[in-house]
Enzyme design. Structure first.
Site, mmCIF file in Angstrom:
data_model
loop_
_atom_site.group_PDB
_atom_site.id
_atom_site.type_symbol
_atom_site.label_atom_id
_atom_site.label_comp_id
_atom_site.label_asym_id
_atom_site.label_seq_id
_atom_site.Cartn_x
_atom_site.Cartn_y
_atom_site.Cartn_z
ATOM 1 C CG ASP A 171 -1.287 1.696 -3.750
ATOM 2 O OD1 ASP A 171 -0.075 1.529 -3.951
ATOM 3 O OD2 ASP A 171 -1.744 2.280 -2.736
ATOM 4 C CD GLU B 120 -9.026 -19.689 -12.796
ATOM 5 O OE1 GLU B 120 -9.064 -19.899 -11.579
ATOM 6 O OE2 GLU B 120 -9.876 -18.996 -13.379
ATOM 7 C CG ASP C 63 -6.426 -12.058 -13.654
ATOM 8 O OD1 ASP C 63 -7.252 -12.774 -14.233
ATOM 9 O OD2 ASP C 63 -5.839 -12.386 -12.612
ATOM 10 C CG HIS D 269 -6.157 -15.170 -6.649
ATOM 11 N ND1 HIS D 269 -5.577 -15.579 -7.837
ATOM 12 C CD2 HIS D 269 -7.456 -14.967 -6.920
ATOM 13 C CE1 HIS D 269 -6.500 -15.605 -8.778
ATOM 14 N NE2 HIS D 269 -7.648 -15.237 -8.250
ATOM 15 C CG ASP D 270 -8.909 -18.419 -6.970
ATOM 16 O OD1 ASP D 270 -9.395 -17.436 -6.387
ATOM 17 O OD2 ASP D 270 -8.807 -18.496 -8.211
ATOM 18 C CG ASN E 43 -3.349 5.154 -1.118
ATOM 19 O OD1 ASN E 43 -3.370 4.088 -0.490
ATOM 20 N ND2 ASN E 43 -4.225 5.430 -2.055
ATOM 21 C CG ASP F 205 -11.259 -15.271 -13.982
ATOM 22 O OD1 ASP F 205 -10.509 -15.605 -13.053
ATOM 23 O OD2 ASP F 205 -12.503 -15.189 -13.856
ATOM 24 C CG ASP G 50 -6.111 2.689 0.359
ATOM 25 O OD1 ASP G 50 -5.148 1.894 0.509
ATOM 26 O OD2 ASP G 50 -6.694 2.835 -0.734
ATOM 27 C CG ASP H 139 -1.754 1.183 1.401
ATOM 28 O OD1 ASP H 139 -1.951 1.883 0.391
ATOM 29 O OD2 ASP H 139 -2.234 1.431 2.518
HETATM 30 C C1 GLC Z 1 -11.297 -17.269 -11.043
HETATM 31 C C2 GLC Z 1 -10.539 -16.360 -10.121
HETATM 32 C C3 GLC Z 1 -11.294 -16.247 -8.837
HETATM 33 C C4 GLC Z 1 -12.646 -15.629 -9.133
HETATM 34 C C5 GLC Z 1 -13.384 -16.438 -10.177
HETATM 35 C C6 GLC Z 1 -14.535 -15.670 -10.750
HETATM 36 O O1 GLC Z 1 -11.343 -18.571 -10.587
HETATM 37 O O2 GLC Z 1 -9.226 -16.835 -9.945
HETATM 38 O O3 GLC Z 1 -10.608 -15.498 -7.872
HETATM 39 O O4 GLC Z 1 -13.419 -15.566 -7.975
HETATM 40 O O5 GLC Z 1 -12.558 -16.748 -11.279
HETATM 41 O O6 GLC Z 1 -14.071 -14.631 -11.564
#
Ligand code: GLC
Length: 520
Positions: A30, A258, A99, A319-320, A24, A195, A26, A22
């Site tokens: 960023d 993905e 992404d 991140h999932d 700034n 995605d 918040d 971060d």
């Molecule tokens: C993908 C992303 C995930 C998101 C999902 C819907 O699996 O990695 O974080 O919630 O798509 O866009």
């Protein structure tokens, strides 16, 4: 002639922008924060940064609900900040991947606002509207259909109702979305991570999905049905090839998909004559049990299934999914790192893996992720793996001066960049060394892979190039073992305490210990 595409020996580092740095105060990371940390990434040794969505978005799914494909969310900065970041990335010889979220928009996207305004709006058919819902289920729980009072029809949303699915059979959608890709490619972005690529096209007859006989309580409700008609439809491959064509207009860019599918189906995303995705993400290591026979099998199966000429890739975290150090434990996380960096192909790691970062327990009042809010308590939530990067041992870890949007991990006073950098045997030091070895030994990125096997708890395989051979042995078990090795010297050990040691005949491996041994 050898194909020297830059992405073939790339190590991709995923930055989840809300949690990296971060600038700034918040409490949310960023673009300027990422820019401030670029030298850290250079020093670590990665070469490609993938940034999760930074577009304008109401953040119902933290940026995976896009309201403008050609803008920057003010939470993350401005377009000028983006341009500056891209320039600084390229100045350092790094690459940047964005992404791209094509399956659905935000329900606040102007296209959807128009689409839902009346049945005869020209954008009505940009989304999937039906008089009656079928039985399809949302990945985030409940039906995948939402009734619209005003126009008295249902629209499809594979994720949240705030994420209506686009109709990719409509040529105007394709044109608009491909133009969005061109907007970023023209700026010089080096590629895209697409995605949920395997979900983009649905059955044109909207047939019901059959029940899943393997479903059991405790699984997400989506698992009740087999996703036969709302995923991995045959028409997807033509579409992916067209998308690849858009990238090819701009030269050597990379298209990563993905795709969560079994290996054989995954391979079809390389496309006919390799005209599909350059890299259908290989998530096998995110899902397989951590023991030598299973890991050996996964590696062998993946390589056996690769179509001729297809380039492999491996992923340790994103991140999932739960973080690797939480999934396999701190000791084995070092083996996981050695495994990743000694497999052939393009590699992807997730921010914080180099610190051995763990999932962070999130108190109910701190939950942010809609996946957890909609289906609480069954492990659907992804906040634990999205917590802020700990840069130093100060109370806010150098991440922010405000209130972090997700809590910092309880060990961040010890598990942080500053502390681990001072320790020559830390996991961070191991990552740094492995990244350098990857560059130094051509055998690692694109040499041969042979003799993948499990001997008891020991996973072993050979990498080769020219007259050089690297033997990798790692103890994935909980007890020390003695294992056979060829004569050679240890290039790196996961404990960072045996480098340079000569071995011959056999050697001891502590629990969680791995060795890379060079023989001639
Ligand atoms: C993908 C992303 C995930 C998101 C999902 C819907 O699996 O990695 O974080 O919630 O798509 O866009």
């Amino acid at each position: 002639m050898q194909d020297l595409s830059w992405w073939k020996d790339a190590v991709v580092y995923e930055v989840y922008p809300r949690s990296f740095q971060d600038s700034n105060g918040d409490g949310i990371g960023d673009l300027n924060g990422i820019r401030e940390r670029l030298d850290y990434l250079v020093d670590l040794g990665i070469d490609t940064v993938w940034i999760s969505p930074i577009y304008p978005s109401p953040m119902a799914d933290f940026g995976y609900d896009v309201a403008d494909y050609c803008g920057i969310n003010s939470i993350f900065g401005t377009m000028q900040d983006f341009d500056r970041l891209l320039e600084e990335v390229h100045k350092r010889g790094l690459r940047m991947i964005l992404d791209f979220v094509p399956n659905h928009t935000s329900d606040q996207h102007p296209w959807f606002l128009e689409s839902r305004s009346s049945r005869d709006n020209p954008k009505r058919d940009w989304y999937l509207w039906r008089d009656q819902p079928n039985n399809w289920l949302s990945h985030f729980g409940g039906s995948a259909w939402e009734f619209d009072q005003k126009t008295q029809q249902y629209y499809l949303h594979e994720f949240l109702k705030e994420q209506p699915d686009l109709n990719w059979r409509n040529p105007a959608v394709k044109t608009a979305m491909f133009d969005a890709l061109r907007f970023w490619l023209r700026k010089g972005v080096d590629g895209f991570r697409v995605d949920v690529m395997w979900l983009m096209i649905k059955d044109d007859q909207f047939r019901d999905n059959p029940p899943n006989p393997g479903y059991h309580l405790g699984q997400g409700s989506k698992e009740r049905l087999l996703p036969i008609y709302d995923a991995d439809r045959p028409e997807i491959h033509g579409l992916v090839a067209e998308m690849r064509g858009v990238l090819e207009e701009f030269g050597d860019r990379v298209l990563i998909g993905e795709i969560y599918l079994p290996v054989q189906q995954l391979m079809s995303y390389y496309g006919k004559d390799l005209t599909g995705a350059n890299l259908p993400f290989n998530f096998q290591l995110l899902q397989c049990p951590w023991n030598a026979p299973d890991v050996a099998q996964v590696i062998a199966d993946y390589h056996d299934a690769l179509p001729d000429g297809a380039w492999p890739n491996w992923v340790l975290g994103n991140h999932d999914k739960p973080r690797i150090a939480s999934r396999v434990g701190a000791h084995q996380a070092r083996n996981a790192a050695m495994l990743l960096f000694t497999l052939p192909g393009t590699l992807t790691m997730y921010y914080g893996e180099e610190l051995g970062m763990c999932d962070v327990k999130i108190a109910p009042e701190d939950v942010q992720d809609p996946a957890e809010k909609n289906q609480p308590g069954i492990g659907m939530g992804r906040d634990p793996e999205r917590t802020p990067m700990p840069w130093d041992g100060s109370p806010l870890a150098g991440f922010t001066t405000g209130k972090p949007w997700l809590p910092l991990g309880p060990e961040h006073d010890q598990c942080n960049v500053e502390a681990l950098r001072k320790d020559a045997t830390s996991i961070y030091a191991l990552y740094r060394k492995l990244l350098r070895l990857r560059r130094k030994h051509p055998a690692l990125a694109n040499g041969t892979l042979a003799d993948v096997k499990a001997e008891g708890h020991v996973l072993r395989f050979l990498r080769g190039s020219g007259d050089k051979a690297l033997l990798i042995v790692m103890n994935l078990g909980h007890e020390p073992v003695r294992t056979d090795v060829d004569a050679g010297s240890i290039v790196v050990s996961t404990g960072m305490d045996r480098d340079g040691e000569r071995v011959s005949g056999s050697t001891d491996l502590k629990s969680g210990e791995g060795l890379m041994i060079e023989s001639r």
